[in-house]
Write an enzyme that holds these catalytic residues in place. Structure first.
Site, PDB file in Angstrom:
ATOM      1  N   ALA A 100       0.826  -1.206   0.000  1.00  7.61           N
ATOM      2  CA  ALA A 100       0.000   0.000   0.000  1.00  7.61           C
ATOM      3  C   ALA A 100       0.863   1.260   0.000  1.00  7.61           C
ATOM      4  CB  ALA A 100      -0.938  -0.005   1.206  1.00  7.61           C
ATOM      5  N   SER A 147       8.859  -6.117   4.002  1.00  6.04           N
ATOM      6  CA  SER A 147       7.566  -5.804   4.613  1.00  6.04           C
ATOM      7  C   SER A 147       6.687  -7.045   4.604  1.00  6.04           C
ATOM      8  CB  SER A 147       6.851  -4.711   3.826  1.00  6.04           C
ATOM      9  OG  SER A 147       7.614  -3.538   3.833  1.00  6.04           O
ATOM     10  N   SER A 206       3.874  -7.688   3.462  1.00  7.91           N
ATOM     11  CA  SER A 206       3.204  -8.057   2.214  1.00  7.91           C
ATOM     12  C   SER A 206       3.903  -9.236   1.551  1.00  7.91           C
ATOM     13  CB  SER A 206       3.216  -6.876   1.239  1.00  7.91           C
ATOM     14  OG  SER A 206       2.374  -5.841   1.675  1.00  7.91           O
ATOM     15  N   GLY A 238      -1.062 -16.897  -1.086  1.00 14.15           N
ATOM     16  CA  GLY A 238      -2.132 -17.442  -1.911  1.00 14.15           C
ATOM     17  C   GLY A 238      -2.479 -16.682  -3.151  1.00 14.15           C
ATOM     18  N   PHE A 282     -10.685 -19.661  -4.033  1.00 11.29           N
ATOM     19  CA  PHE A 282     -10.466 -19.226  -2.657  1.00 11.29           C
ATOM     20  C   PHE A 282     -11.818 -19.214  -1.966  1.00 11.29           C
ATOM     21  CE2 PHE A 282      -6.626 -16.595  -1.085  1.00 11.29           C
ATOM     22  CZ  PHE A 282      -5.749 -17.594  -1.421  1.00 11.29           C
ATOM     23  N   GLN A 336      -9.714 -11.003  12.043  1.00 18.31           N
ATOM     24  CA  GLN A 336      -9.863 -12.284  11.348  1.00 18.31           C
ATOM     25  C   GLN A 336      -8.930 -13.354  11.908  1.00 18.31           C
ATOM     26  OE1 GLN A 336      -8.656 -13.058   6.945  1.00 18.31           O
ATOM     27  NE2 GLN A 336     -10.880 -13.062   7.013  1.00 18.31           N
ATOM     28  N   HIS A 360      -7.439 -16.936  10.874  1.00 14.68           N
ATOM     29  CA  HIS A 360      -7.285 -17.795   9.701  1.00 14.68           C
ATOM     30  C   HIS A 360      -7.427 -19.242  10.127  1.00 14.68           C
ATOM     31  CE1 HIS A 360      -5.685 -19.614   6.090  1.00 14.68           C
ATOM     32  NE2 HIS A 360      -5.638 -18.438   5.503  1.00 14.68           N
ATOM     33  N   LEU A 417       1.614 -19.366   8.672  1.00 15.00           N
ATOM     34  CA  LEU A 417       0.431 -19.618   7.852  1.00 15.00           C
ATOM     35  C   LEU A 417       0.658 -20.650   6.757  1.00 15.00           C
ATOM     36  CD1 LEU A 417      -2.496 -18.615   7.300  1.00 15.00           C
ATOM     37  CD2 LEU A 417      -1.517 -17.371   5.398  1.00 15.00           C
ATOM     38  N   GLU A 449      -4.532 -20.271   2.167  1.00 15.09           N
ATOM     39  CA  GLU A 449      -5.859 -20.719   1.772  1.00 15.09           C
ATOM     40  C   GLU A 449      -5.816 -21.448   0.432  1.00 15.09           C
ATOM     41  OE1 GLU A 449      -8.914 -18.297   3.055  1.00 15.09           O
ATOM     42  OE2 GLU A 449     -10.139 -18.473   1.281  1.00 15.09           O
ATOM     43  N   ARG A 487     -13.640 -17.356   5.736  1.00 16.76           N
ATOM     44  CA  ARG A 487     -12.706 -17.749   6.793  1.00 16.76           C
ATOM     45  C   ARG A 487     -13.329 -17.775   8.171  1.00 16.76           C
ATOM     46  NH1 ARG A 487      -7.353 -14.539   4.744  1.00 16.76           N
ATOM     47  NH2 ARG A 487      -6.995 -16.001   3.040  1.00 16.76           N
ATOM     48  N   HIS A 507      -5.051 -13.413  12.210  1.00 14.28           N
ATOM     49  CA  HIS A 507      -4.444 -13.306  10.888  1.00 14.28           C
ATOM     50  C   HIS A 507      -4.524 -11.910  10.284  1.00 14.28           C
ATOM     51  CE1 HIS A 507      -3.096 -14.417   6.937  1.00 14.28           C
ATOM     52  NE2 HIS A 507      -4.253 -14.117   6.375  1.00 14.28           N
ATOM     53  N   ARG A 529     -12.886 -10.235   5.867  1.00 14.37           N
ATOM     54  CA  ARG A 529     -12.421 -10.023   4.507  1.00 14.37           C
ATOM     55  C   ARG A 529     -12.176 -11.350   3.829  1.00 14.37           C
ATOM     56  NH1 ARG A 529      -7.064 -11.590   2.750  1.00 14.37           N
ATOM     57  NH2 ARG A 529      -5.810 -11.747   4.603  1.00 14.37           N
ATOM     58  N   SER A 564      -6.969  -8.842   0.178  1.00 13.61           N
ATOM     59  CA  SER A 564      -6.200  -7.919   0.994  1.00 13.61           C
ATOM     60  C   SER A 564      -4.964  -7.385   0.280  1.00 13.61           C
ATOM     61  CB  SER A 564      -5.826  -8.626   2.281  1.00 13.61           C
ATOM     62  OG  SER A 564      -4.897  -7.873   2.941  1.00 13.61           O
ATOM     63  N   VAL A 565      -4.176  -8.277  -0.334  1.00 10.06           N
ATOM     64  CA  VAL A 565      -3.086  -7.737  -1.167  1.00 10.06           C
ATOM     65  C   VAL A 565      -3.700  -6.911  -2.290  1.00 10.06           C
ATOM     66  CG1 VAL A 565      -1.221  -9.339  -0.678  1.00 10.06           C
ATOM     67  CG2 VAL A 565      -2.880  -9.934  -2.425  1.00 10.06           C
TER      68      VAL A 565
HETATM   69  C1  LIG Z   1       1.099 -14.974   6.401  1.00 10.04           C
HETATM   70  C2  LIG Z   1       0.167 -14.101   5.649  1.00 10.04           C
HETATM   71  C3  LIG Z   1      -0.325 -14.482   4.405  1.00 10.04           C
HETATM   72  C4  LIG Z   1      -1.191 -13.663   3.693  1.00 10.04           C
HETATM   73  N1  LIG Z   1      -1.670 -14.091   2.487  1.00 10.04           N
HETATM   74  C5  LIG Z   1      -2.504 -13.286   1.804  1.00 10.04           C
HETATM   75  C6  LIG Z   1      -2.997 -13.683   0.529  1.00 10.04           C
HETATM   76  O1  LIG Z   1      -2.683 -14.747   0.024  1.00 10.04           O
HETATM   77  N2  LIG Z   1      -3.821 -12.849  -0.128  1.00 10.04           N
HETATM   78  C7  LIG Z   1      -4.184 -11.636   0.390  1.00 10.04           C
HETATM   79  O2  LIG Z   1      -4.924 -10.908  -0.252  1.00 10.04           O
HETATM   80  N3  LIG Z   1      -3.714 -11.237   1.588  1.00 10.04           N
HETATM   81  C8  LIG Z   1      -2.890 -12.020   2.302  1.00 10.04           C
HETATM   82  N4  LIG Z   1      -2.428 -11.605   3.527  1.00 10.04           N
HETATM   83  C9  LIG Z   1      -2.723 -10.249   3.991  1.00 10.04           C
HETATM   84  C10 LIG Z   1      -1.854  -9.233   3.256  1.00 10.04           C
HETATM   85  O3  LIG Z   1      -0.572  -9.778   3.044  1.00 10.04           O
HETATM   86  C11 LIG Z   1      -1.677  -7.932   4.004  1.00 10.04           C
HETATM   87  O4  LIG Z   1      -2.890  -7.505   4.506  1.00 10.04           O
HETATM   88  C12 LIG Z   1      -1.125  -6.845   3.108  1.00 10.04           C
HETATM   89  O5  LIG Z   1       0.024  -7.292   2.451  1.00 10.04           O
HETATM   90  C13 LIG Z   1      -0.822  -5.606   3.890  1.00 10.04           C
HETATM   91  O6  LIG Z   1      -0.101  -4.690   3.090  1.00 10.04           O
HETATM   92  P1  LIG Z   1       0.254  -3.271   3.655  1.00 10.04           P
HETATM   93  O7  LIG Z   1       1.000  -2.567   2.599  1.00 10.04           O
HETATM   94  O8  LIG Z   1      -0.977  -2.634   4.164  1.00 10.04           O
HETATM   95  O9  LIG Z   1       1.162  -3.517   4.934  1.00 10.04           O
HETATM   96  P2  LIG Z   1       2.566  -4.288   5.120  1.00 10.04           P
HETATM   97  O10 LIG Z   1       3.000  -5.016   3.951  1.00 10.04           O
HETATM   98  O11 LIG Z   1       2.443  -5.012   6.421  1.00 10.04           O
HETATM   99  O12 LIG Z   1       3.592  -3.105   5.295  1.00 10.04           O
HETATM  100  C14 LIG Z   1       3.677  -2.326   6.448  1.00 10.04           C
HETATM  101  C15 LIG Z   1       4.871  -1.408   6.316  1.00 10.04           C
HETATM  102  O13 LIG Z   1       4.843  -0.449   7.366  1.00 10.04           O
HETATM  103  C16 LIG Z   1       6.108  -0.337   7.957  1.00 10.04           C
HETATM  104  N5  LIG Z   1       5.865   0.150   9.317  1.00 10.04           N
HETATM  105  C17 LIG Z   1       5.061  -0.386  10.258  1.00 10.04           C
HETATM  106  N6  LIG Z   1       5.047   0.412  11.347  1.00 10.04           N
HETATM  107  C18 LIG Z   1       5.841   1.463  11.080  1.00 10.04           C
HETATM  108  C19 LIG Z   1       6.230   2.631  11.807  1.00 10.04           C
HETATM  109  N7  LIG Z   1       5.769   2.874  13.022  1.00 10.04           N
HETATM  110  N8  LIG Z   1       7.092   3.497  11.215  1.00 10.04           N
HETATM  111  C20 LIG Z   1       7.567   3.260   9.965  1.00 10.04           C
HETATM  112  N9  LIG Z   1       7.218   2.184   9.237  1.00 10.04           N
HETATM  113  C21 LIG Z   1       6.371   1.306   9.792  1.00 10.04           C
HETATM  114  C22 LIG Z   1       6.718  -1.680   7.804  1.00 10.04           C
HETATM  115  O14 LIG Z   1       8.120  -1.595   7.844  1.00 10.04           O
HETATM  116  C23 LIG Z   1       6.226  -2.080   6.415  1.00 10.04           C
HETATM  117  O15 LIG Z   1       7.065  -1.518   5.437  1.00 10.04           O
HETATM  118  C24 LIG Z   1      -1.568 -12.435   4.247  1.00 10.04           C
HETATM  119  C25 LIG Z   1      -1.086 -12.034   5.489  1.00 10.04           C
HETATM  120  C26 LIG Z   1      -0.260 -12.873   6.205  1.00 10.04           C
HETATM  121  C27 LIG Z   1       0.136 -12.469   7.576  1.00 10.04           C
END
Ligand SMILES: Cc1cc2nc3c(=O)[nH]c(=O)nc-3n(C[C@H](O)[C@H](O)[C@H](O)COP(=O)(O)OP(=O)(O)OC[C@H]3O[C@@H](n4cnc5c(N)ncnc54)[C@H](O)[C@@H]3O)c2cc1C
Ligand code: SF4
Ligand code: FES
Lengths: 244, 661
Positions: B16, B42, B44, B49, B141, B255, B257, B267, B270, B301, B373, B408, B413-414
């Site tokens: 994101a 990160s 992500s 999946g 899924f 959520q 999982h 994990l 799924e 889920r 999760h 969700r 989510s990705v």
């Molecule tokens: C094991 C696992 C498997 C998953 N599989 C799937 C899937 O198959 N399909 C799907 O859709 N979703 C899946 N998800 C969910 C999905 O991966 C996440 O919801 C999504 O990637 C979140 O992206 P994001 O960019 O919001 O956050 P993240 O990728 O978590 O990034 C957060 C960022 O914030 C930074 N950060 C955090 N706090 C601070 C701070 N205080 N100061 C500065 N930087 C900070 C971190 O360093 C990182 O760079 C899965 C989640 C997990 C845990």
């Protein structure tokens, strides 16, 4: 089970380069082993109970993010995937990976190195086309997509760099990770670069001709990327380029 | 004290954050991304999946479109989501995936001809037509009508994150890692940036920007057993909450999982069930069809996790009491499939449990148990991603934009992370382009000094408590009392105990007095923030006397649309407060495209209906029937039922191979 748990002795190199009074020192920590204990759990326990000042890096703790490379009894590997039970005498020595800037103790700056490498080899799609994202995507042969994915699996952990003899002699060697990255983009149909473009980037002793095929990289790569095979493939292409 | 100026500040370098940074860079802004860890690490990266987008390429996804994706998402959310946001999302997701393809994400592609797949535990042959050869593939899924989850084997998040991060590198976007934002700089109703701690040197500095975006991911680590990375501590949420102005939305919507592996909580995607894997109990019996005859292992889920726990409670789990688990069997998919499409799963099972899931029969079964999760709740924003502080935006898992409501869907989510980076990223960039800020250096210096003084204050505390123990107790309370099954008595206890723990964080001693490389100090400033988040979750759950999506109350088993079709907003108004203040934001049925009804899975007859639902359903049906008779297409009909705004480039039509255009 709990009462007769083994005692582990984990010896760790402590050093803080940001503190002029600090000297590299080995420190022994003794902890009780738990069933299914990984080095992630062991080190977290040490930091929580015995030494709040100990530095190391974990993020995913599942062998996915590439944060936790270190030398375990001299071998570079991912600490989170290392199980303490595999060390029969219960003694484990941990050192930071060589070849990277030390942040402190077991924490090294692989991120900075990898960014440098990525910029150096142009680790992104080079194309003159612009994509209309509303239209049906371009077709890619499924096998070619799979081959690209195979090499895309690299997690930039730096273990291949830490296990590379060339890197010790040539500090600017781009590493197996860098050469693999070039192969990855060279087979990606979206990337328009030609062999001669890649030759510009890696056609020297800090690139493809630096590799001495000692296989340290492939032996240790936690993602089992066929590095030697891919490097050899690239070398043949680059030799052709050199000869033209 | 250093001050870093930029147009746009992005806190968080996951999908994101990075995609938002690209959006801002596109508009010519000077962007800085800060991240606790090198951005490619990160969380992500851990998504295995896949990503949902209604491309409709493969045989099993033919006929898919935005409408189906929309309906699945709304039902998945148990009608808790913002339906306009869901529309914005489903229309942009196909574009996101095609953009990512052009940035080098090696999506798994369709091969024409016959292949075998396991559907409902039986071998089935699927034939792909030649005209889809080479297009992006998709797998099944939970909770979806079509096979909509696009993937690159089982390292989808990794490939996506590298694709977006490489794009950011190409654009030379300034990325600074090992930096942690620890507070926001704000005055009156305007956000000016953040105070940031360098995790290598300990130095505090200020990042001042016209717009600030929080994209810091989830907060799973307030629980003990979680699939989340160790950095998912909810610090970003706390930054917003601590301003006193910005509420967190639906924090009780957590959520669990169904299939993290026991005991590490790592994990197993799924995709295991999506590709045909099944759940078995201690007798080897496949139990999900007994509970969910239609969707079986692939209900949403929340439903699968509850059914597993229900079955375990009946004594059908393997092992005793709290340690009890069930089996996930993918051996029936065959070694070839596993070693190609579920390799990370195999690697995890071998490394952490010594089980090769490709081994035939029981030898290959993996022990699984539901664990925390994903955080549906988060920093409440409007549809453009802006919070109630001017200039403060949020996107990705950190935000409650509200795509997911109370549950969700896997793969959404990705997808949301990237799509919100595109949509909200653009709104964010527009904001930075058209707003200037004016803030005195003194004010900024003072903001840094306050944080420095706070660290000093913590170091002078001399109480008997231990911060690591407080953290561990918080995690146990969350696991035991705010888990899959919840009830009023335990939730009340949880709130009281968490509040006590929160107070105790002022009764600790940090033994070493150095300000850097002092893990105890780091915990000492993070844990109170985590406790605030935990309290928002627990109090929200305590007060919500209904069951909706992932929030399940044993004492209020029904979804109560009459009283609870609303979004919880949690505020931490004063620094001296020890509990969040809850408000509720009603959801308006009269404007919904899909009025509340039965999800199609889960227990039937478990809804207390709202009278508006029926009225609105009739209205919607009337409009639809009339327009169908008039020969209008589905897009015109949709627009008439629930118009929504979206940037023109994203609102544009998505072409599909079936369109033959
Ligand atoms: C094991 C696992 C498997 C998953 N599989 C799937 C899937 O198959 N399909 C799907 O859709 N979703 C899946 N998800 C969910 C999905 O991966 C996440 O919801 C999504 O990637 C979140 O992206 P994001 O960019 O919001 O956050 P993240 O990728 O978590 O990034 C957060 C960022 O914030 C930074 N950060 C955090 N706090 C601070 C701070 N205080 N100061 C500065 N930087 C900070 C971190 O360093 C990182 O760079 C899965 C989640 C997990 C845990
Ligand atoms: S090639 Fe292998 S060893 Fe080298 S950085 Fe990538 S994953 Fe690590
Ligand atoms: S912590 Fe992610 S690979 Fe070890």
């Amino acid at each position: 089970m709990k009462s007769n748990a083994r005692e582990l002795t984990i010896s760790i190199l402590k050093f803080n380069p940001h503190n002029s009074n600090s000297r590299p020192t080995m420190v022994d920590y003794k902890i009780k082993e738990r069933p299914g204990m990984s080095l992630f759990l062991a080190l977290s326990t040490i930091r929580e109970k015995l030494d709040h000042d100990l530095a190391f890096d974990f993020v995913c703790r599942a062998g996915i993010c590439g944060s936790c490379g270190m030398l375990v009894n001299g071998k570079p590997q991912l600490a989170c995937k290392t199980q303490t039970k595999d060390y029969k005498n219960g003694k484990i020595t941990l050192m930071p990976m060589p070849a990277f800037e030390i942040i402190k103790d077991l924490s090294v700056d692989t991120g900075k190195w990898m960014n440098g490498m990525s910029k150096r080899v142009g680790s992104w799609i080079h194309t003159s086309e612009s994509t209309d994202i509303g239209k049906v995507e371009r077709r890619i042969d499924p096998e070619v997509a799979y081959d690209t994915f195979e090499l895309d699996r690299c997690i930039e952990c730096g273990i291949c760099v830490a296990s590379c003899a060339t890197k010790i002699m040539r500090p600017d060697f781009v590493g197996a990770v860098g050469l693999n990255r070039v192969v990855r983009f060279s087979i990606d149909p979206y990337d328009e670069r030609t062999d001669s473009d890649f030759y510009e980037v890696i056609g020297d002793d800090n690139g493809i001709f630096g590799c001495m095929s000692l296989m340290g990289c492939e032996d240790h790569c936690p993602k089992d990327i066929p590095l030697q095979h891919k490097i050899a493939y690239m070398r043949r292409k680059m030799v052709d380029q050199r000869n033209t | 004290m250093k001050i870093h100026y930029c147009d746009a500040l992005v806190i968080g370098g996951g999908l994101a954050g990075l995609r938002s940074a690209v959006a801002a860079n596109n508009k010519g802004l000077n962007v800085t991304v800060i991240s606790m860890v090198p951005v490619k690490r990160s969380h992500s990266a851990a998504a295995q999946g896949g990503m949902q987008a209604s491309l409709g390429n493969s045989k099993m996804s033919q006929g898919d479109n935005e409408d189906l994706h929309f309906a699945d998402t709304v039902k998945g959310s148990d009608w808790g989501c913002d339906q306009e946001v869901a529309r914005m999302f489903v229309n942009t997701a196909p574009k996101a995936i095609r953009e990512l393809a052009s940035w080098g994400v090696p999506w798994t592609r369709i091969k024409e001809g016959a292949r075998t797949a396991i559907i409902n535990a039986e071998k089935t042959t699927i034939v792909e037509e030649p005209d889809v050869n080479g297009l992006i593939h998709s797998r099944d899924f939970g909770g979806t009508k079509k096979w909509r989850t696009c993937y690159s084997a089982d390292a989808t998040g990794h490939s996506m994150l590298f694709g977006v991060a490489n794009e950011a590198l190409k654009r030379d976007i300034e990325i600074q890692d090992r930096k942690e934002a620890i507070s926001l700089i704000h005055k009156d109703d305007q956000c000016y940036g953040a105070v940031v701690r360098d995790l290598i040197t300990g130095e505090l500095s200020a990042y001042v920007a016209k717009g600030t975006m929080i994209a810091t991911g989830g907060y799973g680590r307030i629980y003990r057993t979680t699939t989340n990375a160790v950095i998912c501590e909810g610090i970003g949420h706390a930054l917003a909450l601590e301003t006193g102005k910005v509420p967190l939305g639906n924090m009780e919507a957590v959520q669990f999982h169904p299939t993290p592996i026991v005991p590490s909580g790592i994990l197993l995607t799924e995709g295991c069930r999506g590709d045909g894997g099944v759940l078995r109990d201690k007798d080897g019996h496949r139990f999900m069809p007994d509970y969910e005859p239609e969707k079986k292992e692939l209900a949403s889920r929340d439903v699968v996790a509850r059914r597993m726990m229900e079955h375990i409670k009946k004594g059908k789990g393997v092992g005793d009491g709290k340690e009890s688990y069930v089996w996930l069997d993918i051996s029936i998919l065959g070694r070839e499939h596993i070693e190609r499409n579920l390799r990370d799963v195999q690697d995890i099972a071998i490394t952490f449990n010594g089980i090769d899931p490709a081994d035939e029969g029981k030898a290959g079964w993996m022990p699984v148990h539901p664990a925390q999760h994903y955080s549906m709740g988060g920093i409440r924003t409007d549809r453009t991603g802006q919070t109630r502080l001017n200039g403060l935006f949020s996107a990705g898992e950190a935000a409650c934009w509200d795509l997911h409501g109370f549950n969700r869907l896997g793969g959404n989510s990705v997808s949301e992370a990237v799509v919100s980076g595109m949509i909200i990223g653009n709104y964010f960039a527009d904001h930075c382009l058209s707003n200037d800020i004016n803030i005195s250096t003194n004010y900024v210096q003072e903001a840094i000094r306050m944080q420095d003084l706070e660290l000093d204050r913590i170091l002078t505390l001399e109480g008997p408590e231990d911060i690591f123990e407080i953290k561990a107790r918080m995690q146990d309370i969350m696991d035991n009392k705010v888990g899959v099954f919840r009830n009023g008595i335990e939730l009340k206890e949880a709130v009281t105990e968490l509040e006590e723990l929160y107070l105790k964080t002022n009764d600790i001693t940090v033994k070493a007095k150095n300000k850097i490389h002092n893990d105890e100090l780091t915990e000492a400033y993070r844990v109170p923030k985590m406790l605030k988040i935990a309290l928002c979750v627990a109090k929200g759950a305590r007060d919500r006397t209904e069951s909706r999506g992932a929030h399940f109350r044993e004492d209020y088993e029904k979804r109560d649309d009459e009283n609870w079709l609303s979004r919880t907003l949690a505020y931490w108004r004063l620094e001296s407060d020890t509990l969040p203040d809850l408000e509720y934001e009603p959801l308006d049925i009269t404007t919904m495209e899909l009025p509340p009804g039965f999800r199609g899975y889960g227990k039937k007859g478990n809804i207390l209906e709202h009278p508006d639902s029926e009225i609105r359903q009739k209205e919607v049906d009337t409009i639809r029937n009339k327009m169908v008779r008039e020969g209008k297409d589905r897009i015109e009909i949709q627009e008439a039922i629930m118009p929504y705004e979206l940037q023109r480039e994203y609102k544009a039509l998505n072409y599909r191979v079936g369109d033959r255009t």
